[in-house]
Design an enzyme around this catalytic site. Structure first.
Site, mmCIF file in Angstrom:
data_model
loop_
_atom_site.group_PDB
_atom_site.id
_atom_site.type_symbol
_atom_site.label_atom_id
_atom_site.label_comp_id
_atom_site.label_asym_id
_atom_site.label_seq_id
_atom_site.Cartn_x
_atom_site.Cartn_y
_atom_site.Cartn_z
ATOM 1 N N HIS A 271 -11.471 -2.005 -31.018
ATOM 2 C CA HIS A 271 -11.103 -1.887 -29.607
ATOM 3 C C HIS A 271 -9.583 -1.789 -29.512
ATOM 4 O O HIS A 271 -8.902 -2.740 -29.103
ATOM 5 C CB HIS A 271 -11.619 -3.085 -28.814
ATOM 6 C CG HIS A 271 -11.558 -2.900 -27.325
ATOM 7 N ND1 HIS A 271 -12.676 -2.921 -26.512
ATOM 8 C CD2 HIS A 271 -10.520 -2.686 -26.491
ATOM 9 C CE1 HIS A 271 -12.330 -2.734 -25.258
ATOM 10 N NE2 HIS A 271 -11.000 -2.601 -25.217
ATOM 11 N N GLU A 331 -13.466 3.774 -26.592
ATOM 12 C CA GLU A 331 -12.649 4.781 -25.904
ATOM 13 C C GLU A 331 -11.699 5.492 -26.868
ATOM 14 O O GLU A 331 -10.472 5.469 -26.693
ATOM 15 C CB GLU A 331 -11.885 4.123 -24.760
ATOM 16 C CG GLU A 331 -12.806 3.484 -23.730
ATOM 17 C CD GLU A 331 -12.069 2.828 -22.570
ATOM 18 O OE1 GLU A 331 -10.825 2.663 -22.660
ATOM 19 O OE2 GLU A 331 -12.711 2.493 -21.566
#
Length: 618
Positions: A271, A331
């Site tokens: 992350h 992401e």
């Protein structure tokens, strides 16, 4: 056939975003029976008849069964060669004594040297806790539901059986203990180089995790999604380097406590917190402006793919027996430096998928979490605006989703813009195809899209061919204003707008484009200026309640009216945290006192849980 189906379904979904001129006030479709135009007035005796209903949150039930999703660690760690374990201490930049094991390339001196090279700005670790906090039961006084809002959802739908409702978080935003128990520096430790509040303590979740999990379980939330810090597991990052035993022990305990409370753990491997080794001796390269994303995540480093896959194997062989859902990257577009970064991400992900399914024998699910603040055409009747929105959305998602979910090449929007993209051949596409069990998406809001030059489709192509265009890399004009001059939604603390009606359109787009089930892996809303408010006003966060309930109402419509397979939704985040620069943007459904680390349930947490429970979610 699949392409035709996509075109047909895409047409149906497009029909949801239509600007309809209307005369007069809003119609009241619920009022089917006409009322008299003249009321009848009368006097009655007065009494205080209003009452207050007191309701309590219901905790997650204690577990009655144990499920496993891979063989136990003792039988699978042999899948990784040269595995060794050790421990390290705590880095203190003001320490007067130095480690003397300088002949050990992975000893305390070498570990300390990593932190000295990183030299994180304004480093302090003034913590409330220095050891794991024992959990205590949440008193019933904290679990009283707040007063209902006058207006609320009116649907009659339930969520399908097995719908996963949970909360999400990430290691660097909540853990603290930044340079303790062997953790080495990551990008997150040097990301903030100005006066903003990177205090390296965050929520002290590293020591307070049992109480945090206890609080979430007491509210009745079953799924707890978190990320593992790569640099806690492998402080020296690369294959063949020692595993941090304290890191293994810590995350084992986190997972086991989640299970003990009757909850389900879900794990993200990366992350944003890339180990600093991938930036070399010059840490300033981490600030190099990327061609694609917003931050240089170093995915393009030639050593990154093998190192990431090795890290994933270490984590999975130790934890996969108890973890049913894994995310490789969070992401990835946002931290992709260039075309090589994209190539490394999708191929590393596929290697991990094949390892998990074929070598480890994992029976759980594996996917990625994608960002995309859905691009909607400024004017849905304008061909130029629709083309621009298609270009924007395909650029953000297509480089990953085309090969992984459809076995197709990169979209033209990407290939025409990024000169160093790595071509995919038939063998690549066959290996990549089908290497995710669902599509994870973080649909916080929507973005209004038009071409760089109004009404000119050609301006997109001109931008793609011009490396110095200010509109790169997406080569569209991003705004928040529709053709009427109104913002697309209610603005929050940051870029996020309350845009529930576009969520339904977006879910249609995803499902009918990539033909795979969807999980909303993050979504949330920072109320404007919440950090400046007194605690009672922070707790009574009606705008955030409106965000969550309206978004979930649209999810239900997507499921039941549009036939979209949405399998879960995770609130960001279970508590206010460090938002990559400061603590002012409050995304949490709990408050956090930065001095005492005390948490407080916000109204939105109660409202969200009540909404889900009322619609059949466990």
């Amino acid at each position: 056939m699949a392409l035709l189906l996509q075109l047909v379904l895409g047409t149906v979904a497009l029909g949801q975003q239509v600007y309809i001129p209307a005369e007069g006030p809003t119609t009241r479709s619920q009022c089917s029976t006409p009322t008299s135009t003249q009321p009848a007035y009368s006097h009655t005796s007065f009494s205080y008849t209003l009452t207050e209903t007191v309701r309590y949150a219901t905790s997650v039930a204690s577990p009655t069964t144990t499920s496993t999703y891979a063989p136990p660690p003792a039988s699978v760690t042999s899948l990784i060669s040269s595995l060794s374990y050790t421990t390290w201490g705590r880095w203190d930049p003001n320490a007067t004594a130095s480690a003397n094991d300088t002949d050990n390339p992975y000893g305390e001196a070498a570990w300390t040297a990593l932190w000295e090279l990183a030299n994180p700005p304004n480093f302090t670790e003034t913590s409330v806790y220095s050891a794991t906090v024992s959990p205590t039961a949440i008193p019933s006084s904290e679990l009283v539901l707040p007063p209902r809002d006058y207006f609320g959802p009116t649907d009659c739908y339930n969520f399908p059986e097995g719908f996963a409702f949970g909360v999400a978080s990430s290691a660097s935003q909540i853990e603290g203990a930044t340079a303790q128990e062997g953790k080495s520096p990551s990008l997150m430790d040097i990301l903030v180089q100005d006066d903003r509040a990177k205090d390296y303590v965050t929520n002290e979740h590293y020591y307070y995790y049992k109480q945090d999990i206890e609080r979430v379980a007491a509210m009745g939330v079953k799924y707890f999604s978190f990320s593992i810090a790569w640099t806690r597991i492998l402080p020296f990052a690369l294959p063949g380097t020692p595993v941090n035993q304290q890191g293994i022990d810590h995350y084992n305990d986190v997972i086991n406590f989640i299970l003990e409370k009757g909850m389900v753990p879900e794990v993200t491997l990366l992350h944003f917190d890339t180990p600093l080794q991938f930036y070399g001796d010059n840490q300033s390269t981490a600030a190099d402006p990327p061609e694609i994303g917003y931050v240089n995540g170093a995915y393009q480093n030639e050593s990154f793919p093998d190192a990431f896959v090795n890290y994933a194997k270490v984590a999975m062989t130790h934890f996969a027996d108890r973890v049913p859902v894994w995310y490789t990257f969070n992401e990835p577009l946002l931290y992709s430096y260039n075309g090589v970064s994209i190539d490394h991400v999708i191929k590393s992900h596929a290697r991990v998928y094949h390892f998990y399914k074929e070598e480890l024998g994992g029976t759980g699910k594996l996917a990625l979490k994608f960002n995309n603040n859905f691009g909607v055409p400024r004017d849905p009747t304008s061909e130029a605006d629709i083309t621009a929105a298609d270009h924007f959305n395909s650029f953000q998602l297509g480089p990953f989703c085309n090969p992984i979910y459809l076995g197709l090449d990169y979209p033209d929007s990407f290939k025409s813009t990024i000169s160093d993209y790595v071509p995919l051949n038939a063998t690549d596409l066959a290996y990549l195809n089908g290497t995710a069990d669902f599509l994870g998406i973080d649909p916080y809001t929507a973005t209004v899209i038009a071409p760089p030059t109004p009404d000119s489709i050609d301006s997109i192509a001109s931008c793609a061919a011009n490396a110095s265009s200010p509109f790169r890399p997406y080569c569209v004009n991003q705004t928040t204003l529709t053709t009427t001059g109104w913002n697309v939604g209610y603005r929050s603390q940051s870029y996020v707008y309350l845009t529930p009606t576009y969520l339904r359109l977006y879910l249609n787009y995803l499902y009918n484009t990539f033909l795979t089930p969807i999980v909303i892996t993050e979504f949330g809303f920072p109320v404007f200026a919440e950090a400046t408010k007194d605690l009672p006003d922070q707790l009574f966060d009606t705008p955030r309640s409106l965000y969550y309930l309206s978004f979930m109402s649209e999810v239900l419509k997507s499921i039941w009216e549009d036939g979209v397979d949405v399998q879960g939704a995770f609130a960001w985040s279970f508590a206010d945290n460090w938002e990559f620069g400061d603590y002012d943007a409050h995304f949490g459904i709990q408050t956090v006192n930065r001095t005492t680390q005390e948490r407080g349930y916000k109204k939105s947490f109660f409202d969200f849980v009540d909404f889900m429970r009322a619609r059949g979610v466990e």
